[in-house]
Motif scaffolding. Structure first.
Motif, PDB file in Angstrom:
ATOM      1  N   TYR A  81       0.562  -0.866  -0.209  1.00 49.51           N
ATOM      2  CA  TYR A  81       0.196   0.128   0.180  1.00 49.51           C
ATOM      3  C   TYR A  81       0.909   1.428  -0.139  1.00 49.51           C
ATOM      4  CZ  TYR A  81      -4.324  -2.882   1.099  1.00 49.51           C
ATOM      5  OH  TYR A  81      -5.171  -3.763   0.560  1.00 49.51           O
ATOM      6  N   MET A  82       1.774   1.333   0.664  1.00 47.33           N
ATOM      7  CA  MET A  82       3.012   1.813   0.912  1.00 47.33           C
ATOM      8  C   MET A  82       3.408   2.602  -0.546  1.00 47.33           C
ATOM      9  SD  MET A  82       4.432   1.889   4.396  1.00 47.33           S
ATOM     10  CE  MET A  82       4.349   1.228   5.760  1.00 47.33           C
ATOM     11  N   ASP A  85       0.920   4.116  -2.764  1.00 43.33           N
ATOM     12  CA  ASP A  85       1.071   5.534  -2.317  1.00 43.33           C
ATOM     13  C   ASP A  85       1.722   6.117  -3.154  1.00 43.33           C
ATOM     14  OD1 ASP A  85      -1.841   5.244  -0.878  1.00 43.33           O
ATOM     15  OD2 ASP A  85      -1.337   6.245   0.767  1.00 43.33           O
ATOM     16  N   LYS A  86       2.808   5.982  -3.717  1.00 42.29           N
ATOM     17  CA  LYS A  86       4.544   6.348  -3.850  1.00 42.29           C
ATOM     18  C   LYS A  86       4.109   6.684  -5.561  1.00 42.29           C
ATOM     19  CE  LYS A  86       9.769   5.500  -4.396  1.00 42.29           C
ATOM     20  NZ  LYS A  86      10.618   5.006  -4.343  1.00 42.29           N
ATOM     21  N   ARG A 105      -4.375   2.746  -8.579  1.00 40.89           N
ATOM     22  CA  ARG A 105      -4.371   1.884  -7.658  1.00 40.89           C
ATOM     23  C   ARG A 105      -4.533   0.655  -7.470  1.00 40.89           C
ATOM     24  NH1 ARG A 105      -3.943   5.774  -2.646  1.00 40.89           N
ATOM     25  NH2 ARG A 105      -2.254   7.906  -3.358  1.00 40.89           N
ATOM     26  N   PHE A 163      -9.089   2.511  -1.689  1.00 41.14           N
ATOM     27  CA  PHE A 163      -7.827   3.756  -2.114  1.00 41.14           C
ATOM     28  C   PHE A 163      -8.198   4.680  -2.359  1.00 41.14           C
ATOM     29  CE2 PHE A 163      -5.808  -0.335  -3.890  1.00 41.14           C
ATOM     30  CZ  PHE A 163      -4.941  -0.638  -3.020  1.00 41.14           C
ATOM     31  N   PRO A 167      -7.510   6.080   4.571  1.00 40.54           N
ATOM     32  CA  PRO A 167      -5.982   6.856   5.043  1.00 40.54           C
ATOM     33  C   PRO A 167      -4.904   5.376   4.827  1.00 40.54           C
ATOM     34  CG  PRO A 167      -7.734   7.696   6.139  1.00 40.54           C
ATOM     35  CD  PRO A 167      -8.208   6.578   5.920  1.00 40.54           C
ATOM     36  N   LEU A 168      -3.822   5.637   4.512  1.00 41.49           N
ATOM     37  CA  LEU A 168      -2.925   5.271   4.515  1.00 41.49           C
ATOM     38  C   LEU A 168      -3.115   3.830   5.432  1.00 41.49           C
ATOM     39  CD1 LEU A 168      -1.143   3.215   3.225  1.00 41.49           C
ATOM     40  CD2 LEU A 168       1.013   5.080   3.984  1.00 41.49           C
ATOM     41  N   GLN A 169      -2.785   4.490   6.321  1.00 45.63           N
ATOM     42  CA  GLN A 169      -2.826   2.998   7.979  1.00 45.63           C
ATOM     43  C   GLN A 169      -4.050   2.583   8.661  1.00 45.63           C
ATOM     44  OE1 GLN A 169      -3.324   6.579   7.999  1.00 45.63           O
ATOM     45  NE2 GLN A 169      -4.525   7.549  10.189  1.00 45.63           N
ATOM     46  N   ARG A 171      -5.979   0.774   5.580  1.00 43.31           N
ATOM     47  CA  ARG A 171      -6.496   0.578   4.250  1.00 43.31           C
ATOM     48  C   ARG A 171      -6.416  -1.257   5.143  1.00 43.31           C
ATOM     49  NH1 ARG A 171      -3.162   4.107   0.201  1.00 43.31           N
ATOM     50  NH2 ARG A 171      -4.802   6.013   0.944  1.00 43.31           N
TER      51      ARG A 171
END
Length: 194
Positions: A81-82, A85-86, A105, A163, A167-169, A171
Motif C-alpha cells: 500500500y505504501m 501511494d508512492k 491503484r 484506495f 487513509p494509509l494506516q 487500509r
C-alpha cells in the motif's frame, strides 16, 4: 490503534491482521462443507467428497496456521500500500483526478498483487499442511483458479473504495475486516482441497 500504528506500524498491522485471520478461520470452520454449501465448491473438489475427512468440531491448529499466515503477510501488504501511494499519489480532497488515481491503484493491485498473493497463500498452506511440493501442486490444481475468479468478483470494488477513501494506516484493517468473509472463503476452500 492510531497511537500504536504511529509508533510501530508493521507490528500493529501484524497483530491486527493475525486477529482478523483467526476470526476468519473460526467462521470458516463454522461453515460445514458437507451440507448445502458443498455445491459452491469447485467441481474438482466436489468429485472427491467421499474421501473428505469428517468435519472436526474445531481445529485449533488450523486457526493457528491461518492466523500466523496473516501475521506474516501483513508487512508485505502494508508495504504494498505504501508503494501504491508512492507511485500513484492521491490529489488533495476536492481536487480533480482522485477517481483516476484510485482506479490506477485498484487496477495495479488486482493485476499484480491479487494473483501473487493468492499464489503465496496456496504455496504456504500447501507446504505447511503437506510438507511437500505435491501438496502445493494439488492446491493450485484444485483451488487457485476458482479463488482468483472469486477474487475478481469481489475485490475490485472493495479496493476502489479502499484506495479512494481510506487513509494509509486504515487500509489493511479495512480490507482485513471486510476480508473476514473472504478469508473464511479461502480457509474453507483451502481446507476442502486437502
Amino acid at each position: 490503534y492510531n497511537r500504536s500504528y504511529n509508533k510501530r506500524p508493521i507490528i500493529t498491522l501484524c497483530i491486527t491482521n493475525g486477529i482478523l485471520g483467526a476470526l476468519s478461520d473460526g467462521l470458516a470452520q463454522a461453515i460445514t462443507y458437507r451440507d448445502k454449501h458443498t455445491k459452491q465448491l469447485p467441481e474438482r473438489l466436489r468429485q472427491h467428497e467421499d474421501q473428505w475427512p469428517p468435519q472436526p468440531a474445531y481445529d485449533g491448529m488450523r486457526t493457528s496456521r491461518f492466523a500466523l499466515y496473516n501475521v506474516c503477510v501483513a508487512p508485505f501488504v502494508g508495504k504494498w500500500y505504501m508503494v501504491l501511494d508512492k507511485y500513484f499519489p492521491m490529489p488533495g480532497v476536492g481536487k480533480p483526478g482522485r477517481d483516476v488515481v484510485a482506479l490506477k491503484r485498484m487496477v495495479t493491485d488486482q493485476v499484480v498483487f491479487a494473483p501473487s498473493s493468492l499464489a503465496m497463500f496456496f504455496t504456504t498452506m500447501g507446504l505447511i499442511e503437506s510438507g511437500n511440493w505435491q501438496g502445493v501442486r494439488e492446491k493450485f490444481r484444485d483451488a487457485y483458479s476458482s479463488a482468483l475468479i472469486a477474487n475478481y468478483s469481489v475485490w475490485p470494488v472493495v479496493q476502489l473504495i479502499n484506495f479512494k477513501i481510506m487513509p494509509l494506516q486504515y487500509r489493511l484493517p479495512f480490507v482485513s475486516s471486510l476480508g473476514i468473509l473472504w478469508n473464511a472463503y479461502l480457509s474453507w476452500i483451502n481446507n476442502a482441497s486437502k
